[in-house]
Design an enzyme around this catalytic site. Structure first.
Site, PDB file in Angstrom:
ATOM      1  N   HIS A   1       0.491  -8.994  -4.493  1.00  0.00           N
ATOM      2  CA  HIS A   1       1.866  -8.816  -4.636  1.00  0.00           C
ATOM      3  C   HIS A   1       3.005  -9.162  -3.483  1.00  0.00           C
ATOM      4  O   HIS A   1       2.141  -9.176  -2.411  1.00  0.00           O
ATOM      5  CB  HIS A   1       2.171  -7.418  -5.297  1.00  0.00           C
ATOM      6  CG  HIS A   1       1.437  -7.172  -6.562  1.00  0.00           C
ATOM      7  ND1 HIS A   1       0.410  -7.015  -6.983  1.00  0.00           N
ATOM      8  CD2 HIS A   1       2.287  -7.176  -7.900  1.00  0.00           C
ATOM      9  CE1 HIS A   1       0.134  -6.795  -8.310  1.00  0.00           C
ATOM     10  NE2 HIS A   1       1.338  -7.089  -8.705  1.00  0.00           N
TER      11      HIS A   1
ATOM     12  N   LYS B   1       5.927  -4.322  -2.396  1.00  0.00           N
ATOM     13  CA  LYS B   1       5.353  -3.305  -3.364  1.00  0.00           C
ATOM     14  C   LYS B   1       4.447  -2.387  -2.526  1.00  0.00           C
ATOM     15  O   LYS B   1       3.503  -2.621  -1.589  1.00  0.00           O
ATOM     16  CB  LYS B   1       4.513  -4.133  -4.088  1.00  0.00           C
ATOM     17  CG  LYS B   1       3.774  -3.314  -5.457  1.00  0.00           C
ATOM     18  CD  LYS B   1       2.977  -4.056  -6.185  1.00  0.00           C
ATOM     19  CE  LYS B   1       2.307  -3.336  -7.426  1.00  0.00           C
ATOM     20  NZ  LYS B   1       3.210  -2.408  -8.324  1.00  0.00           N
TER      21      LYS B   1
END
Length: 239
Positions: A149, A153
């Site tokens: 990600h 995140k």
């Protein structure tokens, strides 16, 4: 046959997912957003034909068929209570909910149709099923889940990785996790099964965040009119 548009309430409308839901729903003739709920008092009461309400005004929202909730854990209880009161369906992607709130979902499923998911991508829903099938068929193989990600995140492993891991466990595998955070990656999930001399890789790559909003809208349409119960996104694909 009822050809009226599905009446949606968007809870968490000021967030990134809420804004995507409003934009994409406006492009469809089969959906009508009757209320957009934001944490704070809205600067405008009506935006592009959609009535806006503060979270504190939730009880005054007009009639709706299904609520889509992408908010915060502290906003989850009121929207669940309203859906129960109105006998409306609930589609929720709110993360970080407590065990008490999860139990409340289970109890609510006896009265209304609902779906909670960490990821509303239809591709991930198919991947979830494939992972369970592979784990069931490949007893004794190693199972590794690698998720990637963007750098902002914070949770690791991701909720989607844990959901895929649960599918692997249901099939009898014991998954191991690895997390990567780099650049602006929307989301990638690799589930790898490794045996002696061979390997299977199941991969999903998200390149646009709109897929999650489209999946939630799909779930709302499929959920409407169903019997009370707790559904997975993959359950709705076979409708």
């Amino acid at each position: 046959m009822n050809n009226s548009p599905l009446r949606l309430l968007i809870h968490g409308a000021s967030g990134r997912m809420g804004q995507a839901l409003l934009r994409l729903a406006a492009e469809r003739d089969d959906l009508q957003v009757v209320a957009a709920i934001t944490r704070r008092s809205p600067a405008q009461r009506v935006v592009e034909g959609v009535p806006h309400f503060a979270a504190s005004e939730l009880s005054g929202a007009p009639a709706f068929d299904v609520a889509i909730d992408f908010s915060l854990p502290e906003g989850f209880d009121p929207i669940l209570a309203l859906c129960l009161e109105r006998k409306a369906g609930l589609v929720s992607g709110t993360t970080g909910i407590s065990e008490t709130q999860r139990q409340a979902l289970i109890q609510a499923a006896a009265s209304i149709p609902l779906v909670w998911a960490s990821n509303f991508s239809l591709g991930v829903a198919v991947l979830d099923e494939l992972v369970e099938r592979a784990a069931t068929a490949l007893a004794g193989w190693d199972c590794d889940i690698v998720e990637s990600h963007h750098i902002h995140k914070q949770d690791a492993p991701s909720g989607t990785a844990l959901t895929l891991g649960a599918a692997a466990q249901k099939g009898g595998a014991q998954p191991h996790y690895a997390s990567l955070r780099a650049g602006d990656i929307v989301g990638e999930h690799l589930v790898q099964f490794t045996g002696m001399g061979e390997r299977i890789e199941l991969t999903h790559r998200a390149t646009n965040r709109d897929i999650f909003a489209r999946g939630a809208l799909f779930a709302a349409v499929q959920l409407n009119g169903r019997a009370a119960g707790s559904y997975r996104v993959r359950d709705l694909l076979s409708a």
